[in-house]
Design an enzyme around this catalytic site. Structure first.
Site, short mmCIF file in Angstrom:
data_model
loop_
_atom_site.label_atom_id
_atom_site.label_comp_id
_atom_site.label_asym_id
_atom_site.label_seq_id
_atom_site.Cartn_x
_atom_site.Cartn_y
_atom_site.Cartn_z
N GLN A 1 67.93 47.54 67.81
CA GLN A 1 69.32 47.15 67.50
C GLN A 1 69.99 46.62 68.76
OE1 GLN A 1 71.09 50.60 65.66
NE2 GLN A 1 69.96 50.31 63.75
N GLY B 1 73.96 51.29 61.31
CA GLY B 1 73.87 51.02 62.75
C GLY B 1 73.42 49.61 63.02
N ASP C 1 61.62 55.78 62.45
CA ASP C 1 62.25 56.16 61.18
C ASP C 1 61.35 57.06 60.32
OD1 ASP C 1 64.52 54.80 61.87
OD2 ASP C 1 63.99 52.98 60.79
N LYS D 1 70.58 59.39 65.22
CA LYS D 1 70.36 58.57 64.03
C LYS D 1 71.44 58.90 62.98
CE LYS D 1 66.96 56.20 65.45
NZ LYS D 1 67.17 54.76 65.65
N ARG E 1 68.35 64.08 63.54
CA ARG E 1 67.17 64.30 62.68
C ARG E 1 66.27 65.44 63.17
NH1 ARG E 1 66.10 58.05 60.77
NH2 ARG E 1 67.64 58.15 59.10
C1 S3P Z 1 66.56 49.24 63.29
C2 S3P Z 1 66.19 49.78 64.48
C3 S3P Z 1 66.00 51.23 64.70
C4 S3P Z 1 65.84 51.97 63.39
C5 S3P Z 1 66.85 51.56 62.37
C6 S3P Z 1 66.76 50.07 62.08
C7 S3P Z 1 66.76 47.78 63.20
O1 S3P Z 1 67.15 51.74 65.38
O2 S3P Z 1 65.91 53.35 63.62
O3 S3P Z 1 66.66 52.27 61.16
O4 S3P Z 1 66.91 47.26 62.07
O5 S3P Z 1 66.77 47.12 64.24
P1 S3P Z 1 67.26 51.69 67.00
O6 S3P Z 1 67.24 50.30 67.40
O7 S3P Z 1 68.56 52.36 67.32
O8 S3P Z 1 66.08 52.48 67.49
#
Ligand code: S3P
Length: 429
Positions: free
Chosen positions: A169, A94, A316, A343, A347
């Protein structure tokens, strides 16, 4: 065969260095690719997710070498990427698809991003909406919801965007698109999420200001190359941390762990539950706080209620926190956590179904669950749901279960932590 058998152990003992941080490894590759000149990354996470990011930037014309010691990246500058000749496959990641979309939104060529079955079911509207407002042409499957995504980027305008969900993200995707505007882009977070982008991008020369939950980025910065050292991943350390806490007579030192406060919510939660964890030797590596954690098992944990505001800093760690909750005195309730349904797997559903197989009493809610503690777990036939964190959390549960636990779909741990089971074998007795 993609499965492993886990047997009960007596205790965790020794010293361990967790896998390098996944989020920071992705960002180091991304920002180095956009910088001018040669950047070097040390202690890079050699796992499937960060390799998805490396492969994506290679497809965009960036030269990236892995010397086994270091990753060496000859950045092409903000406007030096080339149109990919083929679809870019982001695998299970993601972070790869969402952060790269922000960059492609500002580049005047056509690209298509896809991923594995899990990634193709994860919501992309959350980046498509703001990036389209900035001026990119993005289309996606199922009425602009899911990958594959097609992006035709170009001139972007700066916007002020209030994010409906707390997501690092999404925030990072908009910040990266903001580099391609002539103005100042503002992103407003409902709850603070991990801030690795805001910490690392200024070290490459970007101008970022943070005031409360508003992050502003000035466009058209000239990024310069850098040397980055990646700290250990708190999210990977959390499996050993909980393992040591719930097994009597354990004594474990986890070294070189990132303790960025936007990541360590579960550390505070476990301490409030009564866990014996000492944080020593705090220092900084590449702008990130790092420490050694001393964990002693055997203290009876007490159940807690966890609410929405706490979720982003432990997003996480939900699977492994559920495992800790099975051993706490009382009922642990986690609410306001509906993000967990989108996720690598759902989860909430995954943990409810797998812990129930081990005999745990659980109630499921649309936005969380409650777990009755002080349970004696029994060995079971467990599915990872092809989710690395479910596989690792359920393996720790297997270490305290009576009888044999089989984890199916165990190769998913290679997404974030190859070598996880070797370390478990070394530390458990
Ligand atoms: C991440 C942000 C989180 C996290 C993912 C890594 C990142 O996701 O759950 O494992 O590297 O920015 P979200 O931004 O969707 O919450």
């Amino acid at each position: 065969m993609d499965r492993i058998e886990i047997h009960p152990v007596k205790y965790f003992k020794g010293e361990v260095i967790p896998a390098p941080d996944k989020s920071i490894s992705h960002r180091a590759v991304i920002f180095s690719s956009l910088a001018n000149g040669r950047s070097v990354i040390r202690n890079f996470l050699r796992a499937e997710d960060p390799f998805s990011t490396i492969n994506a930037f290679r497809a965009l014309g960036v030269q990236i070498e892995d010397s086994n010691e270091e990753i060496i990246i000859d950045g092409r500058g903000l406007n030096g990427l080339k149109e990919p000749e083929d679809v870019i496959n982001c695998g299970n990641s993601g972070t790869t698809i969402r952060l790269i979309s922000g960059i492609l939104a500002g580049n005047p060529f056509f690209s298509v991003l896809t991923g594995d079955a899990s990634l193709r079911s994860r919501p992309m509207g959350r980046i498509i909406i703001p990036l389209s407002q900035m001026g990119a042409e993005i289309r996606a499957r199922s009425n602009n919801k899911y990958p594959p995504l097609s992006i035709k980027g170009g001139y972007l305008k700066a916007v002020r965007y209030e994010m409906p969900v707390a997501s690092a993200q999404v925030k990072s995707s908009i910040i990266l698109a903001g580099l391609y505007t002539d103005g100042i882009t503002e992103v407003i977070e409902p709850i603070k999420s991990r801030d690795h982008t805001e910490r690392m991008l200024p070290a490459f020369g970007a101008e970022i200001n943070i005031k409360d939950n508003v992050i502003s980025i000035k466009g058209r910065a000239e990024l310069k190359s850098n040397l980055i050292e990646i700290p250990g991943d708190f999210s990977s350390a959390a499996f050993f941390l909980v393992g040591a806490l719930i097994i009597d007579n354990s004594d474990l030192i986890i070294k070189n762990v990132g303790i960025n406060p936007t990541r360590t919510g579960v550390l505070e939660v476990l301490q409030r539950m009564g866990a014996d964890i000492k944080i020593e030797n705090t220092r900084y590596i590449s702008g990130e706080p790092v420490a050694d954690l001393y964990c002693t098992g055997g203290k009876k944990l007490k159940a807690l209620n966890i609410k929405r505001e706490q979720i982003p800093s432990m997003i996480d760690e939900f699977p492994i926190l559920c495992v800790a909750a099975t051993q706490a005195e009382g009922v642990t309730t986690i609410r306001g956590a509906e993000e967990l349904r989108v996720k690598e797997s759902d989860r909430i559903k995954s943990m409810v179904s797998e812990l129930r197989k081990m005999g745990v009493e659980i109630e499921e809610y649309p936005d969380g669950l409650s777990i009755k503690g002080s349970s004696s777990l029994r060995g079971a036939d467990i599915e990872s749901h092809n989710d690395h964190r479910i596989a690792m959390a359920m393996s720790i549960a297997g270490l305290i279960a009576e009888g044999v636990t089989t984890i199916n779909g165990v190769s998913s741990v290679n997404i974030s932590f190859p070598g996880f089971f070797d370390i478990i074998r070394r530390l458990t007795h």
